[in-house]
Design a protein around this motif. Structure first.
Motif, short mmCIF file in Angstrom:
data_model
loop_
_atom_site.label_atom_id
_atom_site.label_comp_id
_atom_site.label_asym_id
_atom_site.label_seq_id
_atom_site.Cartn_x
_atom_site.Cartn_y
_atom_site.Cartn_z
N UNK A 191 -41.50 43.06 11.15
CA UNK A 191 -42.94 43.00 10.90
C UNK A 191 -43.39 44.16 10.01
N UNK A 192 -42.86 45.33 10.26
CA UNK A 192 -43.19 46.51 9.45
C UNK A 192 -42.73 46.33 8.00
N UNK A 193 -41.50 45.86 7.82
CA UNK A 193 -40.96 45.66 6.46
C UNK A 193 -41.71 44.56 5.71
N UNK A 194 -42.27 43.61 6.43
CA UNK A 194 -42.96 42.49 5.79
C UNK A 194 -44.26 42.91 5.12
N UNK A 195 -44.70 44.11 5.37
CA UNK A 195 -45.93 44.59 4.71
C UNK A 195 -45.76 44.65 3.20
N UNK A 196 -44.51 44.69 2.75
CA UNK A 196 -44.22 44.79 1.32
C UNK A 196 -43.90 43.43 0.69
N UNK A 197 -44.01 42.36 1.45
CA UNK A 197 -43.75 41.02 0.94
C UNK A 197 -42.83 40.24 1.85
N UNK A 198 -42.45 39.08 1.40
CA UNK A 198 -41.58 38.20 2.20
C UNK A 198 -40.23 38.86 2.45
N UNK A 199 -39.73 38.66 3.65
CA UNK A 199 -38.40 39.17 4.01
C UNK A 199 -37.34 38.17 3.64
N UNK A 200 -36.16 38.67 3.36
CA UNK A 200 -35.02 37.78 3.23
C UNK A 200 -34.63 37.31 4.62
N UNK A 201 -34.25 36.07 4.73
CA UNK A 201 -33.81 35.55 6.02
C UNK A 201 -32.54 36.28 6.42
N UNK A 202 -32.59 37.01 7.52
CA UNK A 202 -31.43 37.80 7.95
C UNK A 202 -30.87 37.27 9.26
N UNK A 203 -29.58 37.49 9.43
CA UNK A 203 -28.93 37.08 10.68
C UNK A 203 -29.49 37.85 11.86
N UNK A 204 -29.82 39.12 11.66
CA UNK A 204 -30.33 39.92 12.79
C UNK A 204 -31.68 39.40 13.26
N UNK A 205 -32.56 39.02 12.34
CA UNK A 205 -33.86 38.49 12.76
C UNK A 205 -33.69 37.11 13.39
N UNK A 206 -32.82 36.28 12.84
CA UNK A 206 -32.56 34.97 13.45
C UNK A 206 -32.04 35.12 14.88
N UNK A 207 -31.08 36.03 15.06
CA UNK A 207 -30.51 36.24 16.39
C UNK A 207 -31.57 36.76 17.36
N UNK A 208 -32.37 37.72 16.92
CA UNK A 208 -33.41 38.29 17.79
C UNK A 208 -34.38 37.20 18.23
N UNK A 209 -34.85 36.38 17.30
CA UNK A 209 -35.81 35.34 17.65
C UNK A 209 -35.17 34.26 18.53
N UNK A 210 -33.92 33.93 18.27
CA UNK A 210 -33.22 32.94 19.12
C UNK A 210 -33.06 33.47 20.54
N UNK A 211 -32.71 34.74 20.67
CA UNK A 211 -32.56 35.33 21.99
C UNK A 211 -33.89 35.33 22.73
N UNK A 212 -34.97 35.68 22.03
CA UNK A 212 -36.29 35.70 22.67
C UNK A 212 -36.69 34.30 23.12
N UNK A 213 -36.31 33.28 22.36
CA UNK A 213 -36.58 31.91 22.79
C UNK A 213 -35.80 31.58 24.06
N UNK A 214 -34.54 32.01 24.12
CA UNK A 214 -33.74 31.80 25.34
C UNK A 214 -34.35 32.49 26.55
N UNK A 215 -35.06 33.57 26.30
CA UNK A 215 -35.69 34.34 27.39
C UNK A 215 -37.07 33.81 27.76
N UNK A 216 -37.55 32.76 27.09
CA UNK A 216 -38.79 32.13 27.50
C UNK A 216 -39.90 32.08 26.47
N UNK A 217 -39.69 32.64 25.28
CA UNK A 217 -40.72 32.57 24.25
C UNK A 217 -40.80 31.16 23.69
N UNK A 218 -42.01 30.68 23.46
CA UNK A 218 -42.21 29.34 22.94
C UNK A 218 -41.82 29.25 21.47
N UNK A 219 -41.20 28.15 21.12
CA UNK A 219 -40.73 27.94 19.75
C UNK A 219 -41.88 28.00 18.74
#
Length: 106
Positions: free
Chosen positions: A20-48
């Motif tokens: 979120x902090x890095x996105x202040x400068x524009x669109x982020x490149x799709x990264x494996x770390x962000x994909x993994x973090x969001x997937x894990x949060x979904x497994x923990x109960x965050x809505x898609x």
């Protein structure tokens, strides 16, 4: 070595906060770390819906700076992160945000 669920959630929220902090400068490149973090949060109960909203705003949009579009993009990401955090049982208090920033080295 097993990592406690709460500790793993904290670290994934560090990744999301940094994105979120890095996105202040524009669109982020799709990264494996962000994909993994969001997937894990979904497994923990965050809505898609909230995960998709964050992803689309962070990766799919590039508005930056001080304009209305950039402000709207930032607000979308903040709303998504707040909802995701709440859904995985985290209160985004000022103490929690300070701990996130400290863990990231800011």
């Amino acid at each position: 070595m097993r990592v406690a669920r709460d500790r793993a959630i904290f670290h994934t929220l560090c990744v999301v906060d940094e994105a979120q902090e890095r996105s202040r400068h524009g669109a982020l490149l799709a990264s494996a770390s962000l994909r993994l973090a969001l997937a894990f949060l979904q497994l923990c109960g965050a809505e898609r819906t909230w995960i998709d909203q964050f992803w689309e705003a962070a990766v799919g949009r590039s508005e930056a700076g001080q304009g209305a579009d950039a402000f709207g993009r930032s607000q979308e990401m903040t709303a998504a992160v707040n909802a995701i955090s709440r859904q995985v049982g985290i209160d985004r208090s000022s103490a929690f945000l300070d701990a996130l920033r400290a863990a990231r080295g800011d």
